[in-house]
Design a protein around this motif. Sequence first.
Motif, short mmCIF file in Angstrom:
data_model
loop_
_atom_site.label_atom_id
_atom_site.label_comp_id
_atom_site.label_asym_id
_atom_site.label_seq_id
_atom_site.Cartn_x
_atom_site.Cartn_y
_atom_site.Cartn_z
N GLY A 127 0.80 -1.22 0.00
CA GLY A 127 0.00 0.00 0.00
C GLY A 127 0.83 1.27 0.00
O GLY A 127 0.33 2.34 -0.36
N GLN A 128 2.09 1.17 0.42
CA GLN A 128 3.00 2.32 0.39
C GLN A 128 3.69 2.48 -0.96
O GLN A 128 4.46 3.42 -1.15
N GLY A 129 3.47 1.54 -1.86
CA GLY A 129 4.13 1.61 -3.15
C GLY A 129 5.44 0.86 -3.22
O GLY A 129 6.17 0.96 -4.21
N HIS B 45 8.11 -8.77 -2.24
CA HIS B 45 8.27 -10.19 -2.53
C HIS B 45 7.72 -10.95 -1.33
O HIS B 45 8.22 -10.81 -0.21
N ALA B 46 6.67 -11.72 -1.58
CA ALA B 46 5.96 -12.42 -0.51
C ALA B 46 6.24 -13.91 -0.61
O ALA B 46 5.97 -14.53 -1.65
N LEU C 76 -2.75 -12.37 -2.66
CA LEU C 76 -2.63 -10.92 -2.53
C LEU C 76 -2.12 -10.37 -3.86
O LEU C 76 -0.96 -10.55 -4.23
N GLU C 77 -2.99 -9.68 -4.55
CA GLU C 77 -2.64 -9.14 -5.86
C GLU C 77 -1.62 -8.01 -5.71
O GLU C 77 -1.74 -7.16 -4.82
N GLY C 78 -0.61 -8.03 -6.56
CA GLY C 78 0.37 -6.96 -6.58
C GLY C 78 1.73 -7.35 -6.04
O GLY C 78 2.74 -6.69 -6.34
N VAL C 79 1.78 -8.41 -5.22
CA VAL C 79 3.07 -8.86 -4.70
C VAL C 79 3.72 -9.81 -5.71
O VAL C 79 3.07 -10.33 -6.62
N VAL C 80 5.02 -10.03 -5.53
CA VAL C 80 5.73 -11.06 -6.28
C VAL C 80 5.75 -12.31 -5.40
O VAL C 80 6.44 -12.32 -4.37
N PRO C 81 4.98 -13.35 -5.73
CA PRO C 81 4.87 -14.50 -4.83
C PRO C 81 6.01 -15.51 -5.01
O PRO C 81 6.54 -15.68 -6.11
#
Length: 227
Positions: A24-26, A30-31, A39-44
């Motif tokens: 959320g902070q931009g 990497h999760a 969680l959309e947007g992370v690199v899993p």
Amino acid sequence: MSRTVVVIGASSGIGLETARAFLGQGDRVHAAARRSIDLEGVVPHRLDFTDRDAVDAFAAEFDGVDALIVAAGTNIKERRLHELTHEGWDTVVGANLNGPFNALRAFLPALRAAHGTVVFIGSVSGAWTDRSGPAYQAAKAGLLALTRAVGFEASGEIRSTIILPGVVDTEILDNRPEPPPREVRDQMLMAEDVAAACVFAVNLPPRAFIPELTILPTALQAIGKTT
């Protein structure tokens, strides 16, 4: 400028909410976890952080890491001293102390390169005896000592923080001998509360750091006493 943040244990609970908060902070997040990460947007990444070779291979993908958050951990139902087996001890210590060390050791070059921050999710039970069991308490006490030792030896190259939450309403509570009822869980910390503490520690200016931060549920728990 976007930072590189690695969150280990990001499939649920504190890890998932921490990944969400940094995203959320931009930040580029990497999760990593043994299970899939919704969680959309992370690199899993799929990762068992008790597997040292796997952790080393994962860390080798990074030249620099601004923040490493180690949020994975576990406990077992057969946690009382008279119930505790060698296998149970190894499981709890492996997930709550050996795993964090594996991550720290593997990511130390990338953290140094970025003058980054490592944040471990510990527990207030590492400093104060409670009903979480001797193996869990010993592992979390060891993690507290590890965090302090990193801060002592890192000579300002990296920052080392441990968050010590009181009881948090996450799925680890289902491993208790008697899982707490909903009315008690409603008084506990939420995972996002601990995530906010992680973000606060990482967002401090480079001249300052938090060695350890205790966060407790207001209505439920005081230091040294759990109801």
